[in-house]
Design a protein around this motif. Structure first.
Motif, mmCIF file in Angstrom:
data_model
loop_
_atom_site.group_PDB
_atom_site.id
_atom_site.type_symbol
_atom_site.label_atom_id
_atom_site.label_comp_id
_atom_site.label_asym_id
_atom_site.label_seq_id
_atom_site.Cartn_x
_atom_site.Cartn_y
_atom_site.Cartn_z
ATOM 1 N N THR A 89 2.638 -3.781 4.343
ATOM 2 C CA THR A 89 1.504 -4.108 5.214
ATOM 3 C C THR A 89 0.394 -3.084 4.978
ATOM 4 O O THR A 89 0.554 -2.153 4.183
ATOM 5 N N THR A 90 -0.705 -3.243 5.704
ATOM 6 C CA THR A 90 -1.783 -2.249 5.696
ATOM 7 C C THR A 90 -1.964 -1.705 7.110
ATOM 8 O O THR A 90 -3.069 -1.578 7.614
ATOM 9 N N SER A 91 -0.871 -1.389 7.742
ATOM 10 C CA SER A 91 -0.864 -1.075 9.174
ATOM 11 C C SER A 91 -1.714 0.146 9.523
ATOM 12 O O SER A 91 -2.341 0.172 10.591
ATOM 13 N N PHE A 92 -1.756 1.163 8.687
ATOM 14 C CA PHE A 92 -2.579 2.324 9.012
ATOM 15 C C PHE A 92 -4.064 1.981 8.949
ATOM 16 O O PHE A 92 -4.846 2.452 9.782
ATOM 17 N N PHE A 93 -4.458 1.157 7.996
ATOM 18 C CA PHE A 93 -5.859 0.726 7.935
ATOM 19 C C PHE A 93 -6.188 -0.173 9.121
ATOM 20 O O PHE A 93 -7.259 -0.067 9.725
ATOM 21 N N ASP A 94 -5.263 -1.067 9.453
ATOM 22 C CA ASP A 94 -5.497 -1.987 10.574
ATOM 23 C C ASP A 94 -5.724 -1.230 11.875
ATOM 24 O O ASP A 94 -6.498 -1.676 12.742
#
Length: 526
Positions: free
Chosen positions: A334-339
């Motif tokens: 995922t891209t959870s830190f960017f999100d």
């Protein structure tokens, strides 16, 4: 078959080596010309598998055997010292292996079921801090039946167990030379792998020759390998250009990769091979440190770090920003830190600190290792320091140490913030979450989160279809974002640089990104 989708690109790249075609004999066909010298900046921290959960695997893969392993081009474990292995029940709680006949170690001892049990039991019994015992959390006991059958009884379902057995940490060792209760530290190795270790000088070189008694999957395309260890990648590149070494692996800086790709004067007769990497870099925050223990401080750093600038300035296209502990190419990414944190935002970082009552620049010390991840590590941390101090919110001091000292420091909880790299044990999302949480975190700092360790990970390990566990890993990644105990920075690409007379570079990296030295050979001249 596990992980087929995530490794299609690697398998396709490996198949390119079939085009090399020119036979495996050297110009003269002599044994001398089939000796290969490989340079690396990643030297072993130990020669004992029971203490190895790091780059020491590079050497171990080539001189020890495991029950199952990753033959070139495979995407799931296949027998090596074993004749066959399989789960005996539908719940993935008992794994049986039958050994090949007449196996023996280099000291003449039999490699039988008793030796296998000894090898695995001692990992658990010694429980070396920062070592691979944490990988065996699902193992209850090892049972032997006769000389050739071993049954691993698990205390919970674990569909990843065969992949764990395929790691070099689970290498088989001779009971006579490896005490059950302590690490072997005499600088020698007794194995049953493709090569024998003729000589070893820590930090300098390892001399490998063909093991005449080896019985396994490796098709050795050379007769001997010398591994030379370099402190600085520039020295390694100079040695390659001077033809003092035939190939390099691990440690090239971005500038060196770009420079070697340029067909300019001085690069004549050289080639560079790129493969998709699953290796990642991240920061670890020590909860025992007064500053790093504060969530506001960690979240402020997450808001400030500019991965795009870091990758552009330091890695020049040889890496890409990472916004999850699970990298691209692995199921569940995922891209959870960017999100959550978005683009770098100093204003938001300041608001978080102010709300927590922090109004003065936060003084922190960041540690990195000088000789494990390549010469780019220092400029990487200098760039992190620049970004954080430019915000006006942090006062950063950089400290560094050679890997052995660095490893001792972080496992003893001495460093407030430090950089770690992770080369996957096996290509599954489990291996990018589970090692970093729980009491036995590979980071050396316990990370207690019951939802991950007691709910999410156990649920995924009951599922043999690894593509069906994405939701659990997405939730685990979100928890990591909420805690910010770990801050992913980037994932890399892998490069093998060599003389253009060296073949096999495309096939030399297994799914664990460990160099299989036996694939390298000197091309024939026609």
């Amino acid at each position: 078959m596990f992980y087929r989708a995530s490794l299609q690109a690697a398998a396709a790249l490996a198949s390119l080596s079939l085009l090399a075609g020119c036979g495996l004999l050297s110009d003269s066909g002599s044994e001398e010309n089939q000796k290969i010298t490989v340079g690396t900046t990643s030297s072993p921290s130990t020669l004992d598998p029971a203490a190895a959960w790091d780059g020491s695997w590079e050497l171990m893969r080539n001189i020890y055997q495991t029950l199952v392993s990753f033959p070139t081009g495979s995407t799931s474990p296949e027998p090596d010292a074993a004749e066959s292995c399989t789960f005996t029940d539908a719940t993935s709680m008992a794994y049986r292996c039958t050994l090949k006949k007449n196996l023996k170690f280099s000291n003449g001892e039999k490699l039988d079921a008793r030796a296998v049990k000894h090898s695995i039991d001692r990992i658990v019994d010694i429980h070396f801090k920062g070592g691979p015992a944490g990988m065996l959390g699902s193992l209850d006991r090892v049972e032997t039946k006769g000389d050739d059958t071993v049954i691993f009884h698990l205390n919970k379902s674990d569909a990843t167990f065969p992949f764990i057995l395929a790691t070099p940490a689970m290498s088989l060792v001779a009971p006579g030379d490896y005490p059950k209760d302590k690490i072997r530290d005499d600088g020698k190795i007794t194995g049953s792998g493709p090569y024998l270790l003729d000589s070893y000088e820590a930090g300098v070189s390892a001399e490998l020759t063909k093991n005449p008694d080896y019985k396994g999957f490796a098709n050795r395309k050379n007769n001997a390998v010398t591994i030379r260890y370099f402190e600085q990648s520039a020295q390694m590149v100079n040695a390659l250009k001077a033809k003092d070494i035939d190939a390099t692996y691990r440690g090239l800086t971005a500038e060196e990769v770009v420079g070697l790709e340029d067909k300019k004067e001085g690069n004549e007769g050289l080639q560079i091979i790129e493969t998709t990497g699953a290796d990642i870099r991240f920061l670890v925050f020590n909860p025992k440190d007064p500053a790093a223990s504060k969530p506001a401080v960690r979240k402020a750093i997450a808001h400030i770090v500019d991965r795009d600038a870091l990758v552009a300035k330091v890695y020049r296209g040889t890496a890409e920003p990472l916004y999850s502990m699970i990298p691209k190419g692995i199921s569940g990414h995922t891209t959870s830190f960017f999100d959550t944190f978005g683009d770098p935002d100093v204003k938001q970082a300041k608001e978080i600190l102010t709300s927590a009552g922090i109004t003065e620049p936060v003084k922190m010390t960041f540690w990195y290792t000088t000789d494990r991840y390549g010469s780019s590590t220092q400029p990487e941390f200098e760039e992190l320091e620049r970004q954080l101090e430019k915000s006006g919110l942090f006062d950063i001091t950089l400290e560094s140490a050679p890997w052995k000292t660095f490893q001792e420091g972080f496992t003893q909880g001495e460093y407030p913030v430090f950089g770690r790299g992770w080369f996957p044990d096996f290509p599954d999302p489990d291996n990018f979450i589970a090692p970093f949480v729980g009491e036995e975190s590979v980071t050396g700092t316990p990370y207690r989160n019951k939802e991950i360790t007691q709910e999410l990970i156990p649920a995924t390990r009951q599922e043999s279809d690894r593509g069906a566990v994405s939701k659990q890993f997405e939730r685990a990644q979100q928890i990591l974002v909420e805690d910010v105990r770990l801050l992913p920075l980037w994932q890399g690409k892998l490069y093998v640089a060599s003389g253009d007379d060296i073949g096999g570079g495309e096939r030399a990296l297994d799914p664990q990104t460990v160099m299989q030295m036996w694939e390298l050979y000197r091309k024939a001249s026609w």
